[in-house]
Structure formats: C-alpha cells, structure tokens
Design a protein around this motif. Structure first.
Motif, PDB file in Angstrom:
ATOM      1  N   THR A 273       0.820  -1.219   0.000  1.00 16.41           N
ATOM      2  CA  THR A 273       0.000   0.000   0.000  1.00 16.41           C
ATOM      3  C   THR A 273       0.851   1.266   0.000  1.00 16.41           C
ATOM      4  OG1 THR A 273      -0.084  -0.145   2.401  1.00 16.41           O
ATOM      5  CG2 THR A 273      -1.991  -1.007   1.196  1.00 16.41           C
ATOM      6  N   PRO A 292      -3.562  -0.862  -4.141  1.00 15.96           N
ATOM      7  CA  PRO A 292      -4.373  -1.248  -2.982  1.00 15.96           C
ATOM      8  C   PRO A 292      -4.282  -0.185  -1.886  1.00 15.96           C
ATOM      9  CG  PRO A 292      -2.307  -2.447  -2.991  1.00 15.96           C
ATOM     10  CD  PRO A 292      -2.368  -1.706  -4.291  1.00 15.96           C
ATOM     11  N   GLU A 296      -6.567  -6.105   2.767  1.00 16.41           N
ATOM     12  CA  GLU A 296      -7.530  -7.009   2.141  1.00 16.41           C
ATOM     13  C   GLU A 296      -7.514  -6.842   0.621  1.00 16.41           C
ATOM     14  OE1 GLU A 296     -10.846  -7.273   4.660  1.00 16.41           O
ATOM     15  OE2 GLU A 296     -11.930  -8.682   3.367  1.00 16.41           O
ATOM     16  N   GLU A 297      -7.372  -5.592   0.181  1.00 17.41           N
ATOM     17  CA  GLU A 297      -7.251  -5.350  -1.266  1.00 17.41           C
ATOM     18  C   GLU A 297      -5.954  -5.966  -1.806  1.00 17.41           C
ATOM     19  OE1 GLU A 297      -9.501  -1.051  -1.056  1.00 17.41           O
ATOM     20  OE2 GLU A 297      -7.750  -1.205  -2.373  1.00 17.41           O
ATOM     21  N   GLU A 298      -4.918  -5.922  -0.999  1.00 18.76           N
ATOM     22  CA  GLU A 298      -3.659  -6.538  -1.418  1.00 18.76           C
ATOM     23  C   GLU A 298      -3.847  -8.033  -1.670  1.00 18.76           C
ATOM     24  OE1 GLU A 298      -0.975  -4.132   1.771  1.00 18.76           O
ATOM     25  OE2 GLU A 298       0.118  -5.589   0.543  1.00 18.76           O
ATOM     26  N   LYS A 300      -6.541  -9.583  -2.411  1.00 21.10           N
ATOM     27  CA  LYS A 300      -7.354  -9.755  -3.619  1.00 21.10           C
ATOM     28  C   LYS A 300      -6.455  -9.657  -4.866  1.00 21.10           C
ATOM     29  CE  LYS A 300     -11.800  -8.095  -5.381  1.00 21.10           C
ATOM     30  NZ  LYS A 300     -11.581  -6.970  -6.324  1.00 21.10           N
TER      31      LYS A 300
END
Lengths: 437, 437
Positions: A273, A292, A296-298, A300
């Motif tokens: 991030t 990201p 959590e986005e990472e 994904k």
C-alpha cells in the motif's frame, strides 16, 4: 558497478521453473517483552490459530533473521534490500531515492535525477521550525503546485516538488551531470531549531581518503542550489498556512541495482500500500501491482495475479505502524487480522488450508525489522521467520509463531541476505555450484 | 587505509549516550572435557554461584563466540581485536607491535618505529641456542642497558632494546622510512638450533603477485641491520651469564587502527595487568588505567573509575595461564576466584547483586580464545559468552555458565566482530541504518 559476490553466485546459478514463491513481509514484525502484558511480546500474546497451524506443518521450519546484520537497526530500505538478497552494506540506496522510486514508474522522475525527501513545515520569522509536519496538512498538492509554478528552476537547473502524503513529498533536481547528492540535510529534525544550510559532505574523507575535487565542487553546487530554493520557497509561502516552509533530507541519486528478475530467473510481482515499499520493489525491477489501499485489497490483487508471476512480495504495513504508536493491543490486533486472512493468502480455500495444502511451493513469513510496541521504534532485535516448502528437512517442533519459540527453530539465525538463496533452493531454482566460470 | 565495511557502518551509526558497557574478557576462558575430572570442563567442574545467578537473570542471554573465525586458533592479538570489533582478517597487528604498544604511552617508542619481540638467550660458541630464555633471567634491564650503551646505532640508524619481563623485551629500530619490517625471525624457536639469519620476505610473492622492488630492497636493508646487530650483541655479551645472546621475532610496524572512541562514540577505559593486553587497548586508543599487579587491584581500579568512562574492558589473565600450565584445578580455582569477585565488579554491593541489580547497562562476559588445561595451549574451540542488558528479549534457559549450556543459549554462535555491535545496540548507542550517506 561490480556485483556483490554472494548475489553474483546466486545469479549465475539461478534457473527458471514453474515453482511459485511467496514472500510475506510483516513490517516491524518482531516484538519485545511488555511488562504491562505479562512480560509477553505481541506475537506471544496474540491469538494466531492459522499461523500456529502453518508453523506446525511438517514441512514448515522456523528461525530468526537479522535483516541487515546483528545489532544493526534496519531502516525500511536496508531491511527490505537485505531480505531481497541485496547486501545493504554493499548496495546503498538513499532515503530520497527510496521515497521517489515509485514515481519512476509513471515517468514523473528520471533515473538520472537527484531526489530528496521533503516535509512542508511551519516556521517562524527567524526560520525556526515550529512544526516539522505543518499540522500534517491535507492539501500538500496545492502547496506543491504553487512552488512548481513560482520556482520552476534555479540558475537554469530544473527543479520540482511532488506531494505524496500529508506533509510529505519528493524534491527533484534535474541535470545531474554537474551536481552531486552528497550534501547535508536542511531538516533540523527537531522543532525549535532553525532550518539548516545544506553543505557538501566529503564521503571520501569520511572513510579516510582524500576525496575528488570535482565531486566536492559538484556537491557544493548542489548545496547552493538547495539553499537558494529554500529561501525562494520561504518567500513564496510567506503568508500561507499551515505550511510556510520546506525542509529536506536524504539527498540521493538512483542506484543502479541488479535486476531481481534477471538475478534470480523469476518473474516477480510486488503488492504494497505504501509508496516506500512499492519504490523499493520498483528499484529492484519487480512489477508493482495495483493501487491497494488496505491489506484485504492486497490479498485480492495477489489472488487475481496468481497465474502471472512465480515470485510474490506481499507487504503488510500495520504491525509496524501500531508498534511505532506504542500500541501493544493494536499490534496484537493487526497480527490477528493478518492471521485471519492467512488461509485466503496461501491456500485455494479454507478446506485446503485445513488439510495443510498450500498453493505456493515456497512460503516465507517474516519481517524487515522489529518494532516492539514497548519501545515504539525500529530496534536491532532479530525477527521471527517461518519457511514452508515440500523440500524442507522438517524436524521443527515450533508450536506457535513467536520470538521465543523461533529461538529453537531449526533454521537457527540467518542474515537477511541469505533468505533469497534459501527460498530459491527450496523452489529448486538453483543449479549445482561447480565453480565460478 | 580503508575501513572494514562492517566497522565503517557501526562507526557511522554510533552515537554517545549515558549507558555504561562492561566487557569482561577471561583470558583463555573456554575449556575441554578432562578425562581425569569426570570428563568435565573447568567451567563445568567449578563452583560458580555468582556466574550462575548472572546467567539465570531474566535479561541475560548466552551463546558461543568464535573470536576470529570458526576453526581458527586465536592468538591474543587477533582474539582481542576480534572482540573489539576489528576484523583480524582485515586489521593486521604484528606481534612486535602488540608487545611494544604499551611503550607508546610513555613516549619510549614512536608510532613510526619498526619493532620486534626479543628474547635474551644462552648460546654456545657456534651460535647454537642452548636456552631460549637464558634461565628466565631476572636482571634483563642490566643487559639491555649494556647493549644500548655499546650499540646505539647501526650504520646511522638508531636502535634500542627495552627489557620487559624476565628474558623478554622489545627491539626498536628508528628511521622507518628506508626500512621495511617484512623479514624472517632470527629466533630458531627450538633449542639446539643455530640463531637464524634474518632474510627479507616478499609478501607480494607469497600471495602470488610480483612485488615492489623498493619494498624488497628496504626489507633487505632491515634484515642486514638485524644481522649486524645480532653479531655485535653476541660480541658485547660474550662473557656474560646467563644471557650471552639475543633472538628476534615478529618484526612489525604500528598499524594505524581506527580509534575505538571515535568509531563507537564511547569513552573507553582498559584495565589489565599484562603489557600485551594494555598494548592492544593502547593501539585502539582506549585509556589504559593504572598499574594493577593482580585482578583484585584491577577491580578496585574499575570501581574508582566508574564515573569517568562509559565503556570498560576488564581483562583477567589467570584462566589462560593455568590452562597453559595444564593445571585443571588451578584453572578451576582461577574461575572460582573471579566468581567470588563478580558482585563487586558488576553491582554496587552484594545486596544489589542478589536482587539482580547491576550498575552497568550492558555486561558481557567471555574470553579471547579457549585454553583447555587438558591441552595446555590456545585452541580453536568456541568460547562461552553471556550478555546482560535490559534491552534483551530474554527467553534464555541457561542455568550454569559453561561450554555445554551455552550451546543452547539463545545468542547462538556469533563471531568476535559481531560482539561490539550487539553491545552498542543493547546500550542504545546506535542510530537506525537508513543507508550509507
């Protein structure tokens, strides 16, 4: 530039194959006993059922890692470089270059520029810094725009400020040819102190040599340029709030690092991030994936890109941030949050995870340094390390992933620069060494 | 001379603070199983209640140290240099320079001189050495006086002998400019052998190079000078007893070592009884305190100077001497003697010691090499090491300070050159490493 001998060796032996390696760096992972929490470390205190199961796996071994050297407190740059196999005593990356590297990707900066980290700050009429972060201002971009419009160049040399986050930014000096980044900070690093004058540093003299005249003159020119810029910026920002000044540190050029994919015969992706970690990955030539904004986005992005790469560097910032806040329970929570995502990171699904089946051939979980919340800064302490691979001898009896149990792990103590070689070997990505030919 | 990279790193990161570090070197500490004493080592056999309590302290950790490298038998010079953080493979100090260094303090020798260790010896009419120590004569100073009166110079180059202890002394050659210390010993190192002719050594050729003509000529000049001196001395001492000859070894110049206080940002003091250890301390720039003649006096000097310094090197010679004598029980006794003084060394008083309170922030107890009394010489074995600091993670379960228990200590195995970095880090005397600049 000559390659460090250990990296050269690995570079000559590496060979591509299908094996997938995942390196998870939990920033500031290592902790220290905390008297207010039963003398436990964050890892000891936390409830980490998935990490427990991971280290209890028959083919997972643990140990402790010194990212730079024993006793040395790793900054984020040297810490990551060490884990990536680039000996930080050999490969030097200035703080400015680290912060700025992420902008190389977008072409906003060229590899030939001199760069520095800057802070917008608040000063009084005597240039005394009253707030090094100008109240963590949120509209840094506006201030940058203004400076770039009013001060596009100094004596014919193009300059630029790029706002990054809050009060932070990157200062860029074009036309490196006649300039040299070996100059001192203007950031006094404490409030109540005056903005400093930049001065040339004779690196050669520091290490006992006599120095090179032309380099000294070039550094003098750079220092002059920076001092003029500072005065002009103070003039431009005079009546502005909350930022009416600018302070610089970490002047550097971009190092010409051996490229990760070539050295290790892999196709590497980085997911993080924060600009700093993306920047380090960028400098060694990894593909930096996505934008990201949280872990959590990472995860994904990792899963979406599983097929496209055979090496993944996944960075998780929170343990370090909470450690620096001296927030013991916050760091515990950050670790538990990670633990809860572990099955989604390393296995196809929960069922496979529970069956001890992972979708990477080699998985390493470690940190770039310790940030004990009891202390609130990076420390020199070794960092827990766990490595899974089907090619591991095993024999490890670690039950819980923490500083105490890892002292008994069968990996023993290793240096950061040794990690990549171990990961590649376990991925069968290294040929037999018959000698340097 | 370029600094060794690891030392350069620590040098750039070190910063002064109030923390006090105590490094206790028990000379020849490490032992080996002795079949006649239940297969135990001296440390295992000895009754060491204070050392036990020290290693059992929650914030004390143990391990094993290799002062030079694994498998290398450390001489006193390299052993100590390693523990002081000066890699002995990088920093070379000749035996002569080590023996002579203590005289630099008093101005009897200059840093530009060539020096060598000498023995007064007994020879027959054919220059065959019949006693390498001339019966360990007690009036060496008289013999030195005579030689200095009769042979003040050789071909215009001033020379001098300084008697140190018994048959031992230091030979000094002034006017180093045209001379070079790379010459062979005249000491045959065995009785029944003739005094040798000094000959130039081509260091360059030894390592496969071609050599420098002017250096070879200078070494030839030095060898000639030494051979003439030897003949003249034999003439002067012809009818004297017990010493009628002189033999030399370890020709060297003084190395220009980085200075301890500058490198580590400390104010260091050294306390030792023997000239050699004072000399090493002198060479790295420590303040050598007092003229103690036994260890109890050393402890007194340590306590008297507690306020004046923040780094102390305390040397205890006896374990090595008894080890070299093959005196198992003598070495045990020497260790028990040390143990009995421990509370006076590291705590204000016995009460504080019993409460686990120490008056130094960091305390390291180790040795410069092993001298097992079963063997009677220095050996390559690793040496027990214990380090206390409030900044230690702990987790160590060592109950007794000995070779066996230290194998399970959480420090693991470290090299001598790593020790100082660990001590400084634990004294919070190192800044974070962000890169070289």
């Amino acid at each position: 530039m000559k390659m460090e001998r250990g990296l050269e060796l690995v570079s000559r032996l590496s060979r591509p194959n299908e094996a997938k390696i995942l390196l998870i760096i939990l920033d500031g992972l290592g902790g220290l006993y905390h008297p207010e929490f039963g003398g436990k470390t964050e890892l000891q205190y936390a409830n980490l059922p998935h990490l427990d199961r991971f280290v209890q796996h028959k083919r997972t071994v643990t140990g402790l890692i010194y990212p730079v050297r024993r006793g040395i407190i790793p900054g984020s740059g040297p810490g990551h470089l060490g884990l990536f196999g680039y000996d930080p005593l050999f490969y030097n990356v200035g703080r400015g270059a680290l912060e700025a590297a992420v902008f190389l990707k977008h072409g906003e900066i060229s590899g030939d520029d001199i760069v520095a980290r800057f802070n917008f700050c608040t000063v009084d009429e005597n240039r005394i810094v009253t707030d090094r972060r100008a109240g963590r201002l949120t509209n840094g971009a506006e201030f940058a725009l203004l400076l770039n419009k009013e001060i596009p160049e100094i004596k014919g040399t193009k300059v630029k400020v790029i706002s990054t986050k809050e009060h932070r930014g990157v200062f860029v000096i074009k036309n490196r040819v006649k300039l040299n980044p070996n100059i001192t900070y203007t950031d006094p690093e404490e409030v109540g102190e005056k903005i400093l004058e930049a001065k040339p540093i004779s690196i050669a003299k520091l290490v006992g040599g006599t120095g090179d005249e032309s380099e000294s003159r070039a550094a003098e020119q750079t220092a002059k340029l920076v001092n003029i810029y500072t005065s002009k910026a103070l003039e431009v920002l005079k009546n502005r709030k909350p930022a009416n000044g600018i302070i610089f540190r970490g002047f550097s050029t971009f190092p010409n690092l051996p490229q990760f994919n070539t050295v290790y015969s892999v196709n590497a992706a980085a997911i993080a991030t924060h600009p700093l970690y993306k920047g380090i990955a960028q400098l060694v030539g990894m593909t930096v994936l996505g934008e990201p904004t949280n872990f959590e986005e990472e995860v994904k992005i990792l899963n979406e890109n599983y097929d496209g790469f055979d090496f993944f560097f996944l960075h998780y910032k929170d343990p370090d941030s909470r450690g620096e806040d001296k927030d013991f329970l916050g760091k515990v929570k950050a670790l538990e949050y990670f633990d809860n995502l572990l099955s989604r990171i390393i296995s196809k699904d929960k069922k496979e995870f529970d069956a001890g089946k992972f979708k990477f051939d080699v998985i390493a979980i470690t940190g770039d340094h310790s940030t004990p919340s009891y202390i609130g800064t990076h420390t020199h302490h070794s960092v827990p390390l766990a490595i899974y691979s089907d090619f591991m001898k095993g024999f490890d009896t670690t039950e819980h992933f923490d500083e105490a149990e890892c002292t008994r792990g069968i990996l023993g103590r290793i240096l950061g620069v040794e990690l990549m070689t171990i990961l590649l070997a376990n991925g069968k990505k290294l040929r037999k060494f018959e000698g340097f030919v």
